[in-house]
Design an enzyme around this catalytic site. Structure first.
Site, PDB file in Angstrom:
ATOM      1  N   GLU A  88       0.821  -1.213   0.000  1.00 44.89           N
ATOM      2  CA  GLU A  88       0.000   0.000   0.000  1.00 44.89           C
ATOM      3  C   GLU A  88       0.859   1.270   0.000  1.00 44.89           C
ATOM      4  O   GLU A  88       1.527   1.565   1.000  1.00 44.89           O
ATOM      5  CB  GLU A  88      -0.890  -0.010   1.253  1.00 44.89           C
ATOM      6  CG  GLU A  88      -1.774   1.212   1.391  1.00 44.89           C
ATOM      7  CD  GLU A  88      -2.726   1.123   2.574  1.00 44.89           C
ATOM      8  OE1 GLU A  88      -2.494   0.294   3.469  1.00 44.89           O
ATOM      9  OE2 GLU A  88      -3.699   1.888   2.587  1.00 44.89           O
ATOM     10  N   GLU A 100     -12.097   1.678   4.798  1.00 41.92           N
ATOM     11  CA  GLU A 100     -11.123   1.946   5.860  1.00 41.92           C
ATOM     12  C   GLU A 100     -11.319   3.415   6.222  1.00 41.92           C
ATOM     13  O   GLU A 100     -10.634   4.300   5.717  1.00 41.92           O
ATOM     14  CB  GLU A 100      -9.696   1.667   5.401  1.00 41.92           C
ATOM     15  CG  GLU A 100      -8.722   1.715   6.580  1.00 41.92           C
ATOM     16  CD  GLU A 100      -7.276   1.649   6.164  1.00 41.92           C
ATOM     17  OE1 GLU A 100      -6.596   0.699   6.561  1.00 41.92           O
ATOM     18  OE2 GLU A 100      -6.825   2.556   5.434  1.00 41.92           O
TER      19      GLU A 100
END
Ligand code: LER
Ligand code: MN
Length: 276
Positions: free
Chosen positions: A154, A248
């Site tokens: 990420e 998220e």
């Protein structure tokens, strides 16, 4: 088809962080299922917290998939990261991630390397940090492949890492690896800080993106900030993306409301439904 997912944190040290549900996995699964989510993503304190004997029946009870598991507890709990100047600490970081890969794989889910990528500085040059990161991801990517799952890396915004900040830098990084078992996680919050155009970055990253953190500019639920989701959703669909969009997001104004708003945004932008 792009599927929906919502995050659950089981890490007390991460409190205040961008996770929708907290602490109680059975309750999170029940609400996620009631709202129509396809999957949950778990931010776990350790591999033991992902015990398949406990998690598998829970997922089955609520007809949910496990979309991904986070490794960031290695950083927030143990201050481990892959570019630590201390070789022993780097080895422990790799071991921690390996344990989460194994636990996730037993449940069919890929692991995410976000904050565990670390940063250069404190006596570590950028070249050395990039070498250590590549060596670690090479080994961990192949380890995940042997367990039958992908590994997700990420890019984060500049305040969280100075290594991978954009989808382009992630693609360049993947191209230096021999393993083909690593994909990028496109987190719309980080992208809103780092990318010139989120939709254009997604288009350039077509094929390399394996997971999406679906969230708004202020890290609240999608639709509660100033991101324009129509071009973002179109870019994902046109790029052939078939993974999850996973909330998220901060549990603001409450966990249930953040989850409900995320589901409304998911239906609106990925299924063309108008839901309140
Ligand atoms: C951290 O900002 C984040 O986005 C997480 O998904 C990575 O640990
Ligand atoms: Mn993220």
């Amino acid at each position: 088809m792009i599927r929906s997912c919502v995050t659950v944190s089981l890490v007390p040290e991460a409190r205040g962080g961008p996770f929708v549900f907290w602490d109680d996995l059975p309750a999170a699964c029940r609400t996620a299922a009631e709202l129509g989510f396809d999957a949950v993503e778990i931010f776990a304190p350790s591999a033991e917290a992902l015990d398949a004997a406990v998690v598998r029946p829970l997922l089955a009870e609520y007809s949910l998939q496990l979309a991904a598991v986070g490794t960031g507890a290695g950083w927030v709990r143990h201050k481990l990261q892959l570019c630590d100047p201390d070789a022993n600490a780097r080895a422990r970081a790799i071991e921690f991630i390996r344990s989460i890969i194994d636990a996730g794989a037993a449940l069919g889910a890929p692991a995410i390397i976000g904050s565990m990528q670390g940063r250069w500085g404190s006596g570590v040059s950028i070249e050395t940090a990039r070498t250590w990161l590549a060596e670690a991801i090479e080994v961990l990517g192949e380890h995940a492949r042997q367990r039958g799952v992908m590994l997700l890396v990420e890019p984060l915004n500049r305040y969280e890492t100075n290594l991978l900040n954009t989808i382009d830098s992630g693609c360049e990084f993947l191209a230096t690896l021999d393993t083909r078992n690593v994909r990028l996680l496109a987190d719309l919050f980080h992208m809103n800080i780092e990318e010139t155009s989120i939709a254009a970055a997604i288009a350039r990253g077509a094929g390399a993106i394996g997971h999406v953190h679906f969230v708004d500019s202020n890290r609240r639920a999608a639709g509660c900030g100033h991101l324009g989701f129509t071009p973002i959703a179109a870019a994902l669909q046109e790029s052939g993306y078939e993974g999850y969009v996973s909330a998220e997001a901060l549990s603001y104004p409450s966990a249930d409301e953040a989850a409900r708003l995320t589901m409304a945004a998911y239906r609106r932008y990925f299924h063309g439904e108008r839901v309140a």
